[in-house]
Design an enzyme around this catalytic site. Sequence first.
Site, PDB file in Angstrom:
ATOM      1  N   SER A  29      -0.643  17.071   1.322  1.00 32.11           N
ATOM      2  CA  SER A  29      -1.886  16.346   1.033  1.00 32.11           C
ATOM      3  C   SER A  29      -2.459  15.651   2.261  1.00 32.11           C
ATOM      4  O   SER A  29      -3.678  15.515   2.377  1.00 32.11           O
ATOM      5  CB  SER A  29      -1.649  15.330  -0.085  1.00 32.11           C
ATOM      6  OG  SER A  29      -1.281  15.972  -1.287  1.00 32.11           O
ATOM      7  N   HIS A  83      -1.914  10.576   1.456  1.00 29.80           N
ATOM      8  CA  HIS A  83      -3.304  10.958   1.186  1.00 29.80           C
ATOM      9  C   HIS A  83      -4.262  10.103   2.006  1.00 29.80           C
ATOM     10  O   HIS A  83      -5.215  10.613   2.612  1.00 29.80           O
ATOM     11  CB  HIS A  83      -3.622  10.787  -0.296  1.00 29.80           C
ATOM     12  CG  HIS A  83      -2.791  11.631  -1.214  1.00 29.80           C
ATOM     13  ND1 HIS A  83      -1.435  11.416  -1.395  1.00 29.80           N
ATOM     14  CD2 HIS A  83      -3.127  12.679  -2.022  1.00 29.80           C
ATOM     15  CE1 HIS A  83      -0.972  12.292  -2.270  1.00 29.80           C
ATOM     16  NE2 HIS A  83      -1.965  13.078  -2.665  1.00 29.80           N
TER      17      HIS A  83
END
Length: 306
Positions: free
Chosen positions: A180, A245
């Site tokens: 991610s 993230h």
Amino acid sequence: MSNKRSNSFRQAILQGNRRLCSKALLEETGLSLSQRLIRHVAYETLPREIDRKWYYDSYTCCPPPWFMITITIVEVAFFLYNGVVLDRYVLQVSHPLYLKNALLYHPQLRAQAWRYLTYIFMHAGIEHLGLNVVLQLLVGVPLEMVHGAARISFVYIAGVVAGSLAVSVADMTAPVVGSSGGVYALVSAHLANIVMNWSGMKCQFKLLRMAVALICMSFEFGRAVWLRFHPSAYPPCPHPSFMAHLGGVMVGITLGVIILRNYEQRLQDQTLWWIFLSIYVIFVLFAIFWNIFAYSLLDLKLPPPP
């Protein structure tokens, strides 16, 4: 000799282009399927008509977008291998043997430097892998076709490293898995580039597509937050962190945007490039020293090693 265009070169081309009356690339007819694909990619990623024409005329598909395709194949292969070994494909992270893998990042094993990068080959489950693969192929492959493997791999890997380091600084007791960080770096850079060049971007349904991309990113981030605070299957070690993230997003809206905004130009001519690169290097050095000294100084209680 660099094949990147300098600022003076760009200005000369722009001045010459104003004297030309050539029709827009979209008005070209009689194109083959491959030519229409190249034109589509140009309008998906580049905000200036002169850059789109330059790309359309010069692209040869040699080399092909090998980096994003290769990294995706390797990630899927590792996931399938782990699925066979663990006999589980959904929420693999809940398996008691999952953390024993030598690739994922674990706070007790942070001295093993390769884990800050190789964690991208481990995913929490097929729901985690699926969305990451879709985003990095739909966004990463066109970007690599335009900007080249060197630049796109730099953004991707910088996002991956920033993600694991962000976890080690801001969520010190948690492991981290998944690609991610790299995916969010590419997608956030692309979305930011569209917003900053809204009038120049001619991709179809750009508002709807931005909304869909943001919904997908929000869904994946929400899944990661839920999993992080869900009761762990192997206490006292928590589930993987979601901070990777955010580390990827920060790389995307800084270094990534500068790269995407300067198609075929030398990055060393861009002042913002050096500013953001310096900030990134400072963060990496800070995180390294943090990992060396902060854990012992804070007397933090870490989960046992796997």
